[in-house]
Design an enzyme around this catalytic site. Structure first.
Site, PDB file in Angstrom:
ATOM      1  N   ASP A 153      61.385  60.599  14.712  1.00 29.33           N
ATOM      2  CA  ASP A 153      61.651  61.765  15.560  1.00 29.33           C
ATOM      3  C   ASP A 153      60.899  61.714  16.887  1.00 29.33           C
ATOM      4  O   ASP A 153      61.076  62.584  17.738  1.00 29.33           O
ATOM      5  CB  ASP A 153      61.246  63.057  14.834  1.00 29.33           C
TER       6      ASP A 153
ATOM      7  N   GLY B   5      56.455  68.420  13.612  1.00 32.68           N
ATOM      8  CA  GLY B   5      55.143  68.657  14.221  1.00 32.68           C
ATOM      9  C   GLY B   5      54.370  67.384  14.545  1.00 32.68           C
ATOM     10  O   GLY B   5      53.916  67.201  15.673  1.00 32.68           O
TER      11      GLY B   5
ATOM     12  N   LYS C 173      60.642  71.318  16.715  1.00 35.59           N
ATOM     13  CA  LYS C 173      62.102  71.205  16.900  1.00 35.59           C
ATOM     14  C   LYS C 173      62.846  71.833  15.731  1.00 35.59           C
ATOM     15  O   LYS C 173      62.305  71.986  14.638  1.00 35.59           O
ATOM     16  CB  LYS C 173      62.530  69.743  17.043  1.00 35.59           C
TER      17      LYS C 173
END
Ligand code: C5P
Length: 284
Positions: free
Chosen positions: A130, A98, A12
């Site tokens: 996240d 990641g 992202k």
């Protein structure tokens, strides 16, 4: 019956990231526009008689993928047994999410294998800040709270390209938040502008460049001098570089694919490794 599920776990970028108040649990509330990019780890999850995670990179003891298996198992009253194989391509501790993306992919793959309709976004919040974004499968989203609230936004009509740098340094999220100061806040209005534009379907590369802003940039720069040097070298060549997450990865938004390839070449010549990526492509 399929006993193995394979998912491309995308990285992202935070197009804009505002740091809000510090919470009682020590975390800060955030307001951020997240987009996926086409840089992805390859995650395969299979049924197994115990929990086994194999990763092509050493991700250390705090393995989010294993945590994801345990959290979904707990939520669905099962044994945490699964085989997870991760081929890493997304750099670690880079601000690209990641490890969180791998965990989100594990949740989605395991829910398929276990035929579970559990609320993956809620379970993801226990795994890491996240992870809910990645568990949601959204390609573009407004993410708030510690990361647990995910509002999917419409992907842009035209494909947008980013150029993403590949620093070899790593930066710990904890250190960057510790270096954050109240006076660093300025991104909130930019987050709101981007959300409104995505909702109306009027986002352009230029609009994103104007509103890319990250309240963690001053703190990240205090912890990592190289960030200011990379930005200065790129700026001298007409390329504005923005911070994703807590860094140290920087990115810019291109006018089109050719522009992305051109900027990646210019950055490489200036000694900054960089690659062109498509952003905001929906889940495959
Ligand atoms: O998410 P993670 O546990 O990796 O975060 C590491 C540290 O960064 C937290 O312990 C906290 O100090 C800080 N942090 C924060 N607010 C967030 C995310 C992380 O203050 N939203």
């Amino acid at each position: 019956m399929s006993t193995s599920v394979r998912i491309a776990a995308k990285a992202k970028l935070n197009l804009a990231l505002a740091v809000e108040e510090k919470r009682a649990d020590g975390y800060h509330d955030l307001r951020s526009v997240f987009v996926t990019i086409d840089l992805a780890d390859d995650v395969r999850v299979a049924t197994h008689t115990r929990l086994e995670v194999r990763n092509t990179m050493d991700v250390g003891p705090d393995d989010l993928a294993a945590r994801a298996v345990r959290s979904l198992a707990r939520a669905t009253s099962r044994e945490p047994n699964a085989f997870v194989r991760i081929r890493k391509r997304i750099p670690l501790a880079a601000g690209l999410g990641g490890g969180s993306s791998d965990a989100g992919a594990v949740l989605r793959a395991l829910a398929q294998l276990w035929k579970s309709d559990a609320d993956l976004v809620r379970i993801a919040a226990e795994v890491g800040s996240d992870v809910p974004f990645f568990a949601s499968g959204a390609a573009v989203a407004l993410v708030t709270g510690r990361g647990e609230h995910v509002r999917a936004l419409p992907a842009p009509r035209d494909q947008i390209y980013a150029v993403v740098t590949r620093p070899t340094l790593r930066l710990a999220t904890r250190d960057v938040f510790a270096a954050f100061e109240d006076a660093d806040r300025e991104a909130a209005k930019h987050v709101d502008a981007l959300v409104a534009a995505f909702e109306k379907g009027v986002v352009t590369p230029e609009f994103i460049r104007v509103h890319s802003s990250n309240d963690l940039l001053p703190g990240a720069t205090r912890r990592c001098d190289a960030i200011a040097s990379w930005q200065a070298a790129a700026s001298a060549r007409g390329i504005p570089l923005f911070l994703t997450g807590s860094g140290p990865t920087l990115f810019t938004i291109a006018d089109d694919r050719a522009d992305a390839l051109r900027m990646a070449r210019i950055l490489k010549r200036a000694g900054i490794r960089a690659h062109a990526h498509a952003i905001g492509i929906s889940r495959l």
